[in-house]
Design a protein around this motif. Structure first.
Motif, mmCIF file in Angstrom:
data_model
loop_
_atom_site.group_PDB
_atom_site.id
_atom_site.type_symbol
_atom_site.label_atom_id
_atom_site.label_comp_id
_atom_site.label_asym_id
_atom_site.label_seq_id
_atom_site.Cartn_x
_atom_site.Cartn_y
_atom_site.Cartn_z
ATOM 1 N N ALA A 150 0.810 -1.226 0.000
ATOM 2 C CA ALA A 150 0.000 0.000 0.000
ATOM 3 C C ALA A 150 0.840 1.270 0.000
ATOM 4 O O ALA A 150 0.345 2.343 0.341
ATOM 5 C CB ALA A 150 -0.971 0.004 1.198
ATOM 6 N N ALA A 151 2.107 1.165 -0.398
ATOM 7 C CA ALA A 151 2.957 2.350 -0.491
ATOM 8 C C ALA A 151 2.413 3.285 -1.569
ATOM 9 O O ALA A 151 1.955 2.841 -2.618
ATOM 10 C CB ALA A 151 4.392 1.953 -0.799
ATOM 11 N N ASP A 152 2.466 4.586 -1.296
ATOM 12 C CA ASP A 152 1.925 5.543 -2.252
ATOM 13 C C ASP A 152 2.931 6.621 -2.653
ATOM 14 O O ASP A 152 2.576 7.609 -3.284
ATOM 15 C CB ASP A 152 0.656 6.199 -1.696
ATOM 16 N N HIS A 176 4.990 5.349 2.811
ATOM 17 C CA HIS A 176 3.585 5.721 2.981
ATOM 18 C C HIS A 176 3.510 7.167 3.467
ATOM 19 O O HIS A 176 4.056 7.511 4.509
ATOM 20 C CB HIS A 176 2.908 4.791 3.998
ATOM 21 N N ARG A 177 2.835 8.007 2.684
ATOM 22 C CA ARG A 177 2.767 9.425 2.977
ATOM 23 C C ARG A 177 2.289 9.705 4.400
ATOM 24 O O ARG A 177 2.857 10.535 5.107
ATOM 25 C CB ARG A 177 1.811 10.116 1.999
ATOM 26 N N CYS A 178 1.223 9.029 4.802
ATOM 27 C CA CYS A 178 0.616 9.339 6.100
ATOM 28 C C CYS A 178 1.565 9.051 7.252
ATOM 29 O O CYS A 178 1.622 9.816 8.223
ATOM 30 C CB CYS A 178 -0.678 8.550 6.283
#
Length: 376
Positions: A210-212, A225-227
Motif C-alpha cells: 500500500a505504499a503511495d 507511505h505518505r501518512c
C-alpha cells in the motif's frame, strides 16, 4: 516466587479461576558508572599502592566511587592495573549495605569485553582489599573500605590490546544494591503483552504494501507511505500533504543524501529505533543521520545521534564533530567537544589535522569560543 493459599473456603478448582497467590519480593536497585582514563601513559609511574579516585556516583540511594591504581594496589600486583569499588561514606542503614558488582573493560562501542569482565556476586565491604568469587555473600559494614580486583588486567596486555586507543580506555562498574525483602499478594489481572506496533510498521516498510510514494536516492529507490512519514515529521507533512509539488507526485528525488542514510532514516520513522550498524561505521552514520534529523525536524532522532557522537569523540573526529554541532545547534555535543579539546595534548594533535582546517574555515566563531575558554 509464589505459593497457593489455603486460607478461607476450600473448594475444588475447576479451572475457571486462578487460585489466590502471594509473592516474596527481594527488591534491588541497579546502576552503572563509566570511568574514562584519558591519558593512560601519563598515569603510569604514579607508584604502587597509589590511586586516582573517580567522581562520586549514586546507585541504590548510596554514594560510591572507584579507585584506579595504574601501578597496582599492593607489591604483588605491581605489573597489573588494580580497580576497586568504594563506599564514599560509612554506611548508616543498620551499619551495612548488601550489594553485588561487576567491573568490565569496555571496547570502543562501550560494550563490556568478556575476557576482562569480573564479577563478585553477593559482595560486601571489608577492611582488606581482596578478589572474591561469585559464590561469596557479604555486606558493606561501617568499618569497611573497599572491594575489587588487584589483578584486573596486566598493563602489558592493555597496551597491546585494541581497547587502548589514542591513549584512552574505559571501564564500567555495574552495581546492584539489595533492598528490603517483603511479601505481598499477587493481583489477578489480565497480562497485556508489550506494544509490538513498531514490528508491524517495520514489516509494512519492508514489504512496501500500500505504499503511495517512492523516493529515489542515488541509484536506489524506497517505497513508503505518505501518512506515516507526515505523522512523524512536520517537514515530510508539508512536502507530501501540503501545497508543495510533492503532494501529487508519486516519485520524489532526494539528491543530497546517501541511500544508506535515507534507509536508516526510514527505519527510524517506522520503528522508532535505529537499525543495526557496522561497529566501525556507527559514528559516521550518526553524523549523517543527525543532519537528516535536523533537516526533517525529528528532534528525538537528533538527540539520539547527538548522544552517540558524544560517546565517539576522539582526536581524529573532534574537529568535524564540533563543526557539525555548531552548524546544527547541538549544545551538549559542542560542550563535549570543548571538554575534549581543553586537554593541551588533544588540542595540539587536532590543530595539525585536516579537520581543524575545515573547522576554521566553516565555523571560525566556534574557535573564538574555544580560545576564550582556554584563556587563563
Amino acid at each position: 516466587m509464589s505459593s497457593s493459599s489455603s486460607v478461607g473456603n476450600i473448594a475444588p478448582n475447576d479451572g475457571s479461576s486462578s487460585p489466590p497467590a502471594s509473592a516474596i519480593v527481594a527488591q534491588a536497585m541497579s546502576g552503572s558508572h563509566v570511568v574514562k582514563i584519558d591519558g593512560y601513559s601519563r598515569t603510569k609511574g604514579l607508584g604502587n599502592g597509589k590511586y586516582i579516585k573517580s567522581e562520586t556516583f549514586t546507585i541504590g540511594c548510596h554514594p560510591w566511587c572507584m579507585r584506579y591504581y595504574p601501578d597496582g594496589c599492593v607489591t604483588e600486583d605491581a605489573d597489573w592495573i588494580s580497580i576497586y569499588l568504594h563506599y564514599s561514606t560509612a554506611p548508616t542503614n543498620a551499619g551495612e549495605v548488601k550489594a553485588e558488582f561487576k567491573i568490565s573493560l569496555l571496547d570502543h562501542d562501550r560494550q563490556p569485553v568478556a575476557l576482562y569482565s569480573r564479577c563478585s556476586q553477593g559482595f560486601g565491604y571489608q577492611s582488606k582489599f581482596q578478589d572474591f568469587p561469585c559464590s561469596q555473600l557479604r555486606t558493606f559494614s561501617t568499618k569497611d573500605t573497599g572491594w575489587g580486583f588487584g589483578q584486573f588486567i596486566k598493563r602489558k596486555d592493555l597496551e597491546e590490546s585494541p581497547y587502548l586507543r589514542d591513549d584512552v580506555f574505559s571501564i564500567r562498574c555495574d552495581v546492584t544494591v539489595s533492598k528490603e525483602i517483603f511479601t505481598e499478594p499477587i493481583p489477578q489481572h489480565v497480562v497485556v503483552p508489550p506494544s509490538n506496533m513498531h514490528h508491524h510498521l517495520g514489516q509494512l516498510l519492508l514489504a512496501g504494501e500500500a505504499a503511495d510514494v517512492t523516493f529515489e536516492v542515488g541509484e536506489e529507490t524506497f517505497a513508503a507511505h505518505r501518512c506515516i512519514l507526515a505523522a512523524r515529521s512536520p517537514v515530510f507533512k508539508a512536502e507530501l500533504l501540503g501545497p508543495m509539488k510533492e503532494k501529487t507526485a508519486t516519485r520524489v528525488l532526494i539528491d543530497d543524501m546517501e541511500a544508506r542514510v535515507f534507509k536508516a532514516l526510514l527505519h527510524f520513522i517506522y520503528t522508532d529505533s535505529l537499525p543495526a550498524m557496522d561497529e566501525g561505521g556507527a559514528a559516521e552514520i550518526a553524523q549523517h543521520l543527525l543532519v537528516a534529523a535536523d533537516r526533517y525536524d525529528m528532534e528525538r532522532l537528533k538527540l539520539i545521534c547527538e548522544g552517540k557522537l558524544c560517546d565517539h569523540i576522539c582526536k581524529s573526529t573532534v574537529a568535524t564533530t564540533l563543526a557539525l554541532a555548531e552548524q546544527h545547534g547541538c549544545g551538549a555535543l559542542k560542550k563535549a567537544c570543548f571538554k575534549f579539546l581543553m586537554s593541551p595534548g588533544n588540542l595540539k594533535v587536532v590543530m595539525e589535522s585536516d579537520g581543524y582546517e575545515h573547522l576554521r574555515s566553516s565555523c571560525p566563531s566556534v574557535l573564538d569560543e574555544l580560545v576564550a575558554k582556554l584563556a587563563p
